[in-house]
Design a protein around this motif. Structure first.
Motif, PDB file in Angstrom:
ATOM      1  N   GLY A  23       0.840  -1.183   0.000  1.00 60.18           N
ATOM      2  CA  GLY A  23       0.000   0.000   0.000  1.00 60.18           C
ATOM      3  C   GLY A  23       0.878   1.237   0.000  1.00 60.18           C
ATOM      4  N   LEU A  24       0.721   2.099  -1.008  1.00 54.13           N
ATOM      5  CA  LEU A  24       1.522   3.320  -1.112  1.00 54.13           C
ATOM      6  C   LEU A  24       0.652   4.527  -0.809  1.00 54.13           C
ATOM      7  CD1 LEU A  24       3.518   1.359  -2.481  1.00 54.13           C
ATOM      8  CD2 LEU A  24       4.041   3.195  -4.110  1.00 54.13           C
ATOM      9  N   PHE A  25       1.146   5.368   0.091  1.00 56.20           N
ATOM     10  CA  PHE A  25       0.463   6.609   0.461  1.00 56.20           C
ATOM     11  C   PHE A  25       1.330   7.769   0.000  1.00 56.20           C
ATOM     12  CE2 PHE A  25      -0.223   9.695   4.194  1.00 56.20           C
ATOM     13  CZ  PHE A  25      -1.218  10.387   3.518  1.00 56.20           C
ATOM     14  N   ALA A  26       0.810   8.533  -0.991  1.00 54.65           N
ATOM     15  CA  ALA A  26       1.552   9.674  -1.534  1.00 54.65           C
ATOM     16  C   ALA A  26       1.435  10.839  -0.555  1.00 54.65           C
ATOM     17  CB  ALA A  26       1.027  10.053  -2.913  1.00 54.65           C
ATOM     18  N   ALA A  27       2.285  10.830   0.445  1.00 53.93           N
ATOM     19  CA  ALA A  27       2.135  11.735   1.586  1.00 53.93           C
ATOM     20  C   ALA A  27       2.458  13.185   1.256  1.00 53.93           C
ATOM     21  CB  ALA A  27       3.011  11.254   2.733  1.00 53.93           C
ATOM     22  N   SER A  28       3.418  13.431   0.352  1.00 52.93           N
ATOM     23  CA  SER A  28       3.875  14.813   0.178  1.00 52.93           C
ATOM     24  C   SER A  28       3.880  15.298  -1.268  1.00 52.93           C
ATOM     25  CB  SER A  28       5.299  14.950   0.750  1.00 52.93           C
ATOM     26  OG  SER A  28       6.200  14.127   0.042  1.00 52.93           O
ATOM     27  N   LYS A  29       3.671  14.399  -2.242  1.00 51.64           N
ATOM     28  CA  LYS A  29       3.736  14.838  -3.644  1.00 51.64           C
ATOM     29  C   LYS A  29       3.036  13.823  -4.534  1.00 51.64           C
ATOM     30  CE  LYS A  29       7.662  14.192  -5.809  1.00 51.64           C
ATOM     31  NZ  LYS A  29       9.081  14.214  -6.201  1.00 51.64           N
ATOM     32  N   ASP A  30       2.720  14.266  -5.759  1.00 50.92           N
ATOM     33  CA  ASP A  30       2.213  13.339  -6.764  1.00 50.92           C
ATOM     34  C   ASP A  30       3.324  12.367  -7.141  1.00 50.92           C
ATOM     35  OD1 ASP A  30      -0.108  14.798  -6.732  1.00 50.92           O
ATOM     36  OD2 ASP A  30       0.266  15.819  -8.649  1.00 50.92           O
ATOM     37  N   LEU A  31       2.951  11.133  -7.395  1.00 51.44           N
ATOM     38  CA  LEU A  31       3.910  10.118  -7.827  1.00 51.44           C
ATOM     39  C   LEU A  31       3.579   9.707  -9.251  1.00 51.44           C
ATOM     40  CD1 LEU A  31       4.012   7.823  -4.648  1.00 51.44           C
ATOM     41  CD2 LEU A  31       5.537   9.731  -5.225  1.00 51.44           C
ATOM     42  N   HIS A  32       4.618   9.597 -10.078  1.00 51.20           N
ATOM     43  CA  HIS A  32       4.432   9.239 -11.477  1.00 51.20           C
ATOM     44  C   HIS A  32       5.255   8.003 -11.828  1.00 51.20           C
ATOM     45  CE1 HIS A  32       2.226  12.932 -12.311  1.00 51.20           C
ATOM     46  NE2 HIS A  32       3.168  13.591 -11.646  1.00 51.20           N
ATOM     47  N   ASN A  33       4.634   7.157 -12.628  1.00 52.57           N
ATOM     48  CA  ASN A  33       5.330   5.976 -13.164  1.00 52.57           C
ATOM     49  C   ASN A  33       5.879   5.098 -12.037  1.00 52.57           C
ATOM     50  OD1 ASN A  33       6.172   4.299 -15.239  1.00 52.57           O
ATOM     51  ND2 ASN A  33       8.164   5.320 -15.419  1.00 52.57           N
ATOM     52  N   VAL A  34       4.988   4.715 -11.142  1.00 52.69           N
ATOM     53  CA  VAL A  34       5.381   3.849 -10.032  1.00 52.69           C
ATOM     54  C   VAL A  34       5.571   2.428 -10.569  1.00 52.69           C
ATOM     55  CG1 VAL A  34       4.709   2.904  -7.796  1.00 52.69           C
ATOM     56  CG2 VAL A  34       4.116   5.268  -8.391  1.00 52.69           C
ATOM     57  N   LYS A  35       6.699   1.829 -10.222  1.00 51.76           N
ATOM     58  CA  LYS A  35       7.005   0.470 -10.679  1.00 51.76           C
ATOM     59  C   LYS A  35       7.593  -0.333  -9.531  1.00 51.76           C
ATOM     60  CE  LYS A  35       7.805   1.374 -15.608  1.00 51.76           C
ATOM     61  NZ  LYS A  35       6.619   0.605 -16.032  1.00 51.76           N
ATOM     62  N   LEU A  36       7.512  -1.651  -9.676  1.00 52.02           N
ATOM     63  CA  LEU A  36       8.123  -2.563  -8.726  1.00 52.02           C
ATOM     64  C   LEU A  36       9.154  -3.424  -9.440  1.00 52.02           C
ATOM     65  CD1 LEU A  36       5.015  -3.841  -6.710  1.00 52.02           C
ATOM     66  CD2 LEU A  36       6.441  -1.826  -6.281  1.00 52.02           C
ATOM     67  N   LYS A  37      10.287  -3.638  -8.764  1.00 49.47           N
ATOM     68  CA  LYS A  37      11.327  -4.509  -9.301  1.00 49.47           C
ATOM     69  C   LYS A  37      11.619  -5.576  -8.258  1.00 49.47           C
ATOM     70  CE  LYS A  37      15.991  -4.599 -11.252  1.00 49.47           C
ATOM     71  NZ  LYS A  37      17.200  -3.802 -11.583  1.00 49.47           N
ATOM     72  N   PHE A  38      11.577  -6.841  -8.700  1.00 49.18           N
ATOM     73  CA  PHE A  38      11.719  -7.959  -7.780  1.00 49.18           C
ATOM     74  C   PHE A  38      13.071  -8.649  -7.964  1.00 49.18           C
ATOM     75  CE2 PHE A  38       7.260  -7.416  -8.861  1.00 49.18           C
ATOM     76  CZ  PHE A  38       6.652  -7.375  -7.606  1.00 49.18           C
ATOM     77  N   THR A  39      13.598  -9.167  -6.875  1.00 47.28           N
ATOM     78  CA  THR A  39      14.789 -10.029  -6.952  1.00 47.28           C
ATOM     79  C   THR A  39      14.347 -11.474  -6.763  1.00 47.28           C
ATOM     80  OG1 THR A  39      15.240 -10.021  -4.557  1.00 47.28           O
ATOM     81  CG2 THR A  39      16.169  -8.210  -5.862  1.00 47.28           C
ATOM     82  N   ASP A  40      15.278 -12.398  -7.042  1.00 52.90           N
ATOM     83  CA  ASP A  40      15.020 -13.793  -6.708  1.00 52.90           C
ATOM     84  C   ASP A  40      14.780 -13.917  -5.205  1.00 52.90           C
ATOM     85  OD1 ASP A  40      15.531 -14.376  -9.344  1.00 52.90           O
ATOM     86  OD2 ASP A  40      17.568 -15.135  -8.986  1.00 52.90           O
ATOM     87  N   LEU A  41      13.963 -14.890  -4.838  1.00 49.71           N
ATOM     88  CA  LEU A  41      13.790 -15.231  -3.426  1.00 49.71           C
ATOM     89  C   LEU A  41      14.651 -16.465  -3.152  1.00 49.71           C
ATOM     90  CD1 LEU A  41       9.910 -14.857  -2.987  1.00 49.71           C
ATOM     91  CD2 LEU A  41      11.689 -13.124  -2.691  1.00 49.71           C
ATOM     92  N   LYS A  42      15.513 -16.374  -2.160  1.00 54.17           N
ATOM     93  CA  LYS A  42      16.473 -17.447  -1.906  1.00 54.17           C
ATOM     94  C   LYS A  42      16.357 -17.950  -0.474  1.00 54.17           C
ATOM     95  CE  LYS A  42      19.826 -15.508  -5.194  1.00 54.17           C
ATOM     96  NZ  LYS A  42      21.203 -14.994  -5.379  1.00 54.17           N
ATOM     97  N   SER A  43      16.566 -19.246  -0.318  1.00 53.61           N
ATOM     98  CA  SER A  43      16.604 -19.847   1.016  1.00 53.61           C
ATOM     99  C   SER A  43      18.049 -19.940   1.480  1.00 53.61           C
ATOM    100  CB  SER A  43      15.979 -21.245   0.999  1.00 53.61           C
ATOM    101  OG  SER A  43      16.839 -22.160   0.327  1.00 53.61           O
ATOM    102  N   SER A  44      18.240 -20.230   2.770  1.00 55.67           N
ATOM    103  CA  SER A  44      19.599 -20.354   3.301  1.00 55.67           C
ATOM    104  C   SER A  44      20.322 -21.554   2.702  1.00 55.67           C
ATOM    105  CB  SER A  44      19.550 -20.485   4.829  1.00 55.67           C
ATOM    106  OG  SER A  44      18.758 -21.614   5.201  1.00 55.67           O
ATOM    107  N   ALA A  45      19.553 -22.530   2.182  1.00 55.67           N
ATOM    108  CA  ALA A  45      20.164 -23.707   1.562  1.00 55.67           C
ATOM    109  C   ALA A  45      20.506 -23.467   0.102  1.00 55.67           C
ATOM    110  CB  ALA A  45      19.219 -24.905   1.684  1.00 55.67           C
TER     111      ALA A  45
END
Length: 988
Positions: free
Chosen positions: A226-248
């Motif tokens: 959940g993103l709350f634009a507290a102080s300014k307009d936000l443009h072109n919001v994107k998400l970038k994911f990494t691999d999920l890794k276990s300790s093994a």
């Protein structure tokens, strides 16, 4: 269900406010869906309750109703003060002394009986006595707030619609004043529902840079940021994911994680990429999807999702996902409240363009493409040079005799201001078969000033799609650009569309565009066994809304054909042909300008009539006991929404266990069961409603809001309120048109076939395109399932629907339907036989149908093989006619309609028509009158064609309840046919 929300340390007094979901125990339609339950500890004249209700609406002008729990009577002495979104102070007279009192704070009333109701919130109405009011100034009794209660769980605001106070929000912003936006990781069980208010839950949790959750192997997992634009307009919001890794060292690759709001697969199987912008002070939920592989080793997997927006620093969020040893069944989709079906929104199921029966592979021979019962012959310019039909007039067979539809080839003419037409230099189209069911071709035609590039395709059902791009090679002034469709005169017998109801084609007709008011961009023209539906488009075409909502989202005027309302269509009947001139009017084009004169065609009929299925398949259109239904002689049950096993409109996934039990019992008796399920609107009970709303207007239409109370209280605004079922308080909202919700729909139908055993669907109008219809037919018929589809439509020829003909509007879907049910608001008494044939019967398209409004006209229906459905009309029971069919043996007969030139039985009056159902030396003759008064007719019988010796023949009218009395008729006898009625005769 009781829940507690602590407010300790948030600036409020240290307490726990209790939230309870009720069991629908009061009259919500007069008292509202929300109340505070308070205790008055001692007797006295005045009690004072201070309710920290944390509402997202404005309570200032809404009534407060107080009910005495002991007597269940309303208390009239009630006063309020300091009503705000955060708290409210209510004074009331505790008439029963110490005890429990209910304070209803969102009461409303609705118009009774309406399926599109608007809840009107009651305004304050002072009923207090002056003597009691004067007592308020003395010290009132402090009432204790026991809990806040919603009518039921669906109506609850807890916890995601319980607002934070302004003080709490300001404190949070002040604490994070260096951040342009705040991130609140949230699990899938708490969908974000507010766009303008922070929930108190987030104040208590605080912002977070870490998300932790648990999932099963093979599960369709999801979570939110959940993103709350507290102080300014936000443009072109994107998400970038990494691999999920276990300790093994085990890895869940990043390519398996996506953001539903920014990326996906659209309804047309194309990659979808969306830009997300968030206005200052708004909240946006970003849904993250991860389909965990089944072979994932149980462990804790860690990675990050990084949030980016233009002009802001990237913000990483740590993901800790604990994968259990349990393996989810079918991705966990049997637990949809966990949002496991969100992955369906990106499904490509059924997109492979496999052939669907009864269609056959296309064949190319030079410039000729052959398909079931038809041929399309291309000219060297890539346009249709000829179209041929091989269907017989009886529509029950395909023969070798070609019936050409065109008097000459299609022509796209660019006329200059001096009246001369540019001459096209043609090559030869490049034709390629991409798969058995689709052929594509391209062609380039040039002139001195324009270039025409054609990309076109033909599919196995007869759908032809043309993209015609005109490019100006130099500046050019044009008097007109037009396309002429030159029908052979004998083929252009009937027409529907372009502001005309179905009937005989006029000799001279002119039409102009009016997209603001009319859902019209083409027409069907043809005969029973040969025709073309054409529709004019451009590159910006989007499917408009229909069924009462056209004016909310009408057609876009094609910039090419419409040309600022200069375009139109002229139809002119000549000695040998009927020309349809689609013109666009004068315009200038600069060098390099482009216009798209796109159009599509449907070549009719689509297949032969399946008369055997028409006689054998008999519908029962109501939820009832299966033994009762079986006893009527019906064979297929249609289950509407608003019933015990399918309560919620277009969301048949909640009572699915009851639905399966019912279908299993029906199958045991040899009955088939189909369910109501379309995508025109969706129920407010849908588990995915909040995630869908997070997609903006991708799925849900823009609108003025309003409607039933639940919609106003939980969706606030910007939607179109749709159908409402008061018995189950099911309130729906209108979908926007074509979207990823159609992917979900296809997957959902597949799930219902595989897990519940449905035999098909009943469509109440159609809110999707032919691509989705093909996908639906594929999943419904998978693994040998019958996949029966019937389409009901209310008459669309009215102001709200944009004056379109139902058959014209839905013709793209006809190749995949089993039956029509047109329909509601159709006039069976005052429309012509040509209207019956073209708009109701389905016969010119290879379909058959049934009647609805008032039970229809049984005599007229019989000449098209139509009755009505049980038990829809109490005054029009089809069983007596079914019995007559069975006694005659109609399933083994050959239908020869009145439209067949060599029909062996005719009458002496043009407006009294006869259709023959012919067996070996036996015929059932259906006669119906469109004459303006009772009429005497004689039969004109071709005995040889009937195969019956006239010297031995008998003509009898069997007794049929509510249809005719028994009588015997001589072959040359005058028969009196009553106005608007008819009879059935058996000749043997």
């Amino acid at each position: 269900m009781a829940l507690f929300l602590s407010t300790a340390g948030t600036g409020s007094q240290a307490q726990q406010l209790k939230y309870v979901s009720g069991n629908s125990t009061w009259d919500a339609d007069s008292l509202g869906n929300h109340r505070a339950v308070v205790q008055v500890p001692v007797s006295g004249p005045v009690a004072r309750a201070v309710i920290e209700w944390r509402r997202k609406d404005n309570p200032a002008n809404k009534e407060i109703i107080v009910i005495d729990a002991r007597s269940n009577q309303r208390i009239l002495n009630v006063k309020t003060e300091s009503l705000s979104r955060e708290t409210g102070t209510i004074y009331f007279e505790p008439v029963s002394g110490a005890g429990t009192y209910y304070i209803y704070y969102l009461p409303f009333h609705v118009q009774p009986g309406s399926n599109y109701p608007t809840a009107i919130y009651k305004k304050p109405n002072d009923r207090t006595a002056v003597a009691w009011t004067n007592k308020i100034t003395s010290k009132p009794i402090t009432a204790k707030i026991d809990y806040l209660e919603s009518f039921n769980q669906l109506n609850s605001f807890y916890p995601m619609e319980v607002i934070a106070t302004a003080k709490e929000v300001n404190a949070l912003i002040s604490k994070n004043k260096d951040q342009p936006y705040l991130i609140f990781p949230e699990d899938r069980l708490h969908p974000v529902k507010m766009e303008k208010d922070l929930p108190l839950r987030w104040i208590l949790k605080g912002t977070g840079k870490t998300f932790t959750d648990t999932a099963d192997r093979g599960e369709n997992f999801s979570f939110q940021l959940g993103l709350f634009a507290a102080s300014k307009d936000l443009h072109n919001v994107k998400l970038k994911f990494t691999d999920l890794k276990s300790s093994a060292g085990d890895v869940i690759p990043a390519k398996l994680i996506s953001c539903l709001n920014t990326d996906g697969i659209n309804w047309d199987n194309k990659i979808l990429s969306k830009q997300v912008d968030i206005n200052k002070n708004d909240i946006q939920s970003l849904w993250c999807l991860l389909d965990i592989p089944k072979n994932t080793n149980p462990a804790t997997y860690r990675g990050t999702v990084t949030v980016t927006a233009n002009g802001t620093a990237p913000v990483p969020v740590q993901i800790n996902l604990v994968v259990s040893q349990k393996t989810a069944v079918n991705g966990g989709v049997n637990e949809p409240w966990k949002q496991t079906r969100l992955t369906w929104l990106n499904s490509s199921l059924g997109q492979k363009n496999d052939l669907i029966g009864p269609y056959i592979p296309l064949k190319i021979n030079g410039n000729t493409i052959s398909l079931l019962g038809r041929k399309l012959i291309l000219g060297n310019d890539g346009m249709p040079a000829q179209i041929e039909s091989f269907f017989t007039e009886e529509m029950t067979a395909i023969d070798q005799q070609a019936r050409p539809l065109l008097a000459s080839p299609f022509a796209l003419i660019a006329e200059q201001t001096d009246g001369t037409a540019l001459k096209w230099k043609t090559g030869k189209p490049t034709i390629r078969q991409v798969e058995p069911g689709e052929v594509i071709w391209t062609a380039t035609n040039t002139s001195s000033k324009l270039q025409m590039d054609i990309k076109a395709s033909l599919e196995f059902d007869g759908f032809v799609n043309y993209s015609v791009k005109l490019t100006a090679l130099s500046d050019v002034n044009l008097k007109d650009i037009r396309m002429v469709i030159p029908f052979k005169k004998e083929v252009a017998e009937y027409m529907m569309g372009l502001n005309l109801k179905g009937g005989k084609i006029p000799a001279d007709y002119k039409w102009k565009w009016d997209v603001a008011h009319k859902n019209q961009d083409g027409a069907w023209i043809g005969a029973v066994n040969a025709g073309i539906r054409f529709a004019l488009k451009d590159e910006h075409y989007t499917r408009p809304l229909n069924t009462n909502f056209y004016l909310d989202k009408p057609l876009l005027l094609p910039s090419s054909w419409g040309n600022h309302d200069k375009g139109g269509i002229d139809i002119q009947q000549n000695a040998l042909n009927t020309s349809v001139t689609n013109y666009s009017g004068a315009r200038e084009m600069k060098a390099g300008d482009t216009l798209h004169y796109n159009f599509n065609l449907m070549i009719t009929p689509f297949h032969t009539l399946n008369t055997g299925d028409q006689w054998a398949t008999r519908y029962y259109h109501k939820y009832n006991n299966v033994d009762t239904i079986k006893a009527t002689g019906a064979t297929v049950v249609n289950i509407h929404h608003g019933t015990a096993i399918n309560p919620y409109i277009n969301y048949p996934f909640i009572a699915h266990d009851a639905m399966k039990n019912y279908i299993d019992s029906a199958h045991h008796l040899g009955l088939k069961v189909k369910i109501y399920n379309t995508v025109r609107e969706v129920s407010n009970s849908a588990y995915e409603l909040a995630p869908l709303r997070s997609l903006g207007h991708e799925v849900f239409s823009k609108g003025k809001g309003g409607g039933y109370a639940w919609l106003q209280e939980h969706l606030n605004a910007d939607y179109i309120a749709a159908w409402y079922v008061p018995e189950v308080k099911d309130a729906a909202i209108i979908n926007s048109g074509m979207s990823r919700w159609h992917n979900y729909y296809v997957e959902g139908m597949s799930w219902l076939v595989q897990n519940i055993g449905i035999d098909g669907i009943y469509l109440d109008d159609v809110a999707y395109d032919r691509t989705t219809m093909k996908r639906i037919k594929r999943v419904l018929t998978q693994n040998g399932h019958p996949g029966i589809i019937d389409l009901h439509s209310a008459n669309q020829y009215n102001k709200r629907d944009g004056f379109n003909n139902s058959a014209n509007l839905y013709m793209d879907h006809f190749p995949y339907l089993n039956r029509l049910w047109f329909g509601e608001n159709f006039d069976y008494e005052n429309n012509t036989q040509d209207f019956y044939l073209t708009e109701i019967s389905g016969i010119p398209f290879g379909l058959m149908g049934e009647m609805l409004e008032g039970g229809g006209n049984p005599w007229r229906g019989m000449v098209y093989g139509m009755t009505n459905r049980m038990p829809w009309s109490a005054n029009a029971d089809p069983r007596p006619i079914w019995k007559t069919w069975d006694n005659f043996g109609i399933r083994q007969s050959r239908m020869i309609g009145y439209w067949v030139k060599n029909n062996p039985v005719k009458t002496t009056q043009q407006d009294v028509l006869a259709t023959v159902y012919l067996k070996d030396k036996k015929a059932l003759v259906a006669i119906a009158s469109w004459a303006k008064e009772d009429t005497k007719v004689k039969l004109v019988i071709d005995w040889k064609a009937l195969g019956i010796d006239p010297k031995k023949a008998t003509l009898t009218a069997p007794a049929i309840k509510n249809f005719q009395t028994a009588q015997t008729i001589a072959a040359n006898e005058e028969i009196i046919v009553k106005k608007g009625q008819g009879l059935m005769l058996i000749i043997e």
